[in-house]
Each structure stands twice: as structure tokens, then as C-alpha cells.
Design a protein around this motif. Structure first.
Motif, mmCIF file in Angstrom:
data_model
loop_
_atom_site.group_PDB
_atom_site.id
_atom_site.type_symbol
_atom_site.label_atom_id
_atom_site.label_comp_id
_atom_site.label_asym_id
_atom_site.label_seq_id
_atom_site.Cartn_x
_atom_site.Cartn_y
_atom_site.Cartn_z
ATOM 1 N N ARG A 8 0.745 -1.082 0.126
ATOM 2 C CA ARG A 8 0.015 -0.081 0.132
ATOM 3 C C ARG A 8 1.027 1.239 0.092
ATOM 4 N NH1 ARG A 8 -5.274 -0.430 1.794
ATOM 5 N NH2 ARG A 8 -5.094 1.513 3.131
ATOM 6 N N ARG A 10 1.202 5.572 -1.383
ATOM 7 C CA ARG A 10 0.751 7.007 -1.741
ATOM 8 C C ARG A 10 0.410 6.838 -3.285
ATOM 9 N NH1 ARG A 10 4.755 10.648 1.490
ATOM 10 N NH2 ARG A 10 4.302 10.097 3.624
ATOM 11 N N ASN A 11 -0.702 7.368 -3.410
ATOM 12 C CA ASN A 11 -1.192 7.399 -5.079
ATOM 13 C C ASN A 11 -0.436 8.685 -5.659
ATOM 14 O OD1 ASN A 11 -2.468 6.871 -7.380
ATOM 15 N ND2 ASN A 11 -4.358 7.315 -6.592
ATOM 16 N N GLU A 12 0.765 8.684 -5.921
ATOM 17 C CA GLU A 12 1.537 9.602 -6.572
ATOM 18 C C GLU A 12 2.341 9.332 -7.924
ATOM 19 O OE1 GLU A 12 4.141 10.745 -3.615
ATOM 20 O OE2 GLU A 12 2.678 11.806 -2.156
ATOM 21 N N VAL A 35 -1.875 -3.287 -9.986
ATOM 22 C CA VAL A 35 -2.055 -2.051 -9.375
ATOM 23 C C VAL A 35 -3.426 -1.352 -9.402
ATOM 24 C CG1 VAL A 35 -0.854 0.062 -9.227
ATOM 25 C CG2 VAL A 35 0.446 -1.742 -9.988
ATOM 26 N N PRO A 37 -6.386 1.541 -7.381
ATOM 27 C CA PRO A 37 -6.709 2.302 -6.016
ATOM 28 C C PRO A 37 -7.369 1.531 -4.945
ATOM 29 C CG PRO A 37 -8.455 2.460 -7.825
ATOM 30 C CD PRO A 37 -7.506 1.651 -8.460
ATOM 31 N N THR A 38 -7.557 2.160 -3.772
ATOM 32 C CA THR A 38 -8.032 1.627 -2.863
ATOM 33 C C THR A 38 -9.373 2.607 -2.552
ATOM 34 O OG1 THR A 38 -6.974 2.954 -1.253
ATOM 35 C CG2 THR A 38 -6.047 0.882 -1.718
ATOM 36 N N SER A 41 -8.838 7.622 -2.191
ATOM 37 C CA SER A 41 -8.093 8.093 -3.382
ATOM 38 C C SER A 41 -6.690 8.297 -3.436
ATOM 39 C CB SER A 41 -8.961 9.096 -4.131
ATOM 40 O OG SER A 41 -8.872 10.346 -3.383
ATOM 41 N N SER A 42 -6.146 8.776 -2.094
ATOM 42 C CA SER A 42 -4.779 8.912 -2.122
ATOM 43 C C SER A 42 -3.949 7.962 -1.790
ATOM 44 C CB SER A 42 -4.734 10.014 -0.794
ATOM 45 O OG SER A 42 -4.967 9.467 0.470
ATOM 46 N N SER A 44 -2.849 3.758 -3.144
ATOM 47 C CA SER A 44 -3.035 2.702 -4.003
ATOM 48 C C SER A 44 -2.467 1.638 -3.527
ATOM 49 C CB SER A 44 -2.350 3.052 -5.486
ATOM 50 O OG SER A 44 -1.061 3.387 -5.095
ATOM 51 N N LYS A 45 -2.697 0.315 -4.052
ATOM 52 C CA LYS A 45 -2.570 -0.953 -3.721
ATOM 53 C C LYS A 45 -1.586 -1.630 -4.994
ATOM 54 C CE LYS A 45 -4.790 -5.149 -2.363
ATOM 55 N NZ LYS A 45 -6.140 -5.664 -1.859
ATOM 56 N N SER A 69 7.281 6.678 -0.153
ATOM 57 C CA SER A 69 5.720 6.802 -0.558
ATOM 58 C C SER A 69 5.126 5.195 -0.029
ATOM 59 C CB SER A 69 5.854 6.947 -2.120
ATOM 60 O OG SER A 69 6.767 5.786 -2.447
#
Length: 92
Positions: A8, A10-12, A35, A37-38, A41-42, A44-45, A69
Motif C-alpha cells: 500500500r 501513496r497514489n502519486e 496496481v 486504487p483503494t 483515493s490518496s 493505491s495498492k 511513499s
């Protein structure tokens, strides 16, 4: 037999490149990669399958944990399936 890990992070932008670069610098091939989103929204997995076990796997997890991250890492390697009989069962 390889290992699978759930990461898990950061969705960056660039996170996937940094994680993949960590494996390539150590000459490990990524066998599977999912890959998405969870609910948040910030975050990701990633589920990554690699042909690494033992001490090498521990080192990779330690290096992944150092990435800023990355939020969490979990080993999700499925247990080996037991095969009792490989012959077909014919009935007359």
C-alpha cells in the motif's frame, strides 16, 4: 515457487517506477503486477509476484519499507496446493 507481496503506497506519480527500479537494480524479475486504487483515493495498492525467497526476499522488503511513499508491506504468498492424484479418474 515465488513470493507475492501486497504494498500500500501513496497514489502519486512515479511510485511504480521507484518500486520497479528497486527490483531491477537487484536483478529480480517481476512475474506478476497488479496496481489499483483503494477506497481512499490518496492510497493505491500493488500486488507484486517475484521469484525471490528467503533472505533475498527479506532484503527486498526492507528496501521497500525505506521508500518514503510506501505505507505498508504484507506477504500474501499463497500456500502450496496439495496434489493427490494427477491421473484422470475414468468411470465405466
Amino acid at each position: 515457487m515465488g513470493s507475492e507481496m501486497c504494498i500500500r503506497d501513496r497514489n502519486e506519480p512515479g511510485v511504480l517506477a521507484r518500486v520497479a527500479g528497486l527490483f531491477s537494480r537487484r536483478a529480480f524479475n517481476i512475474e506478476t503486477l497488479n496496481v489499483g486504487p483503494t477506497e481512499d483515493s490518496s492510497i493505491s495498492k500493488m500486488i507484486i509476484g517475484v521469484a525471490v525467497e528467503g533472505h533475498s526476499l527479506e532484503q527486498v522488503i526492507a528496501q521497500l519499507d525505506k521508500l518514503i511513499s510506501v505505507i505498508s508491506i504484507k506477504d500474501v504468498t499463497p500456500a502450496a496446493k496439495e496434489v493427490n492424484d494427477t491421473q484422470p479418474d475414468y468411470q465405466n
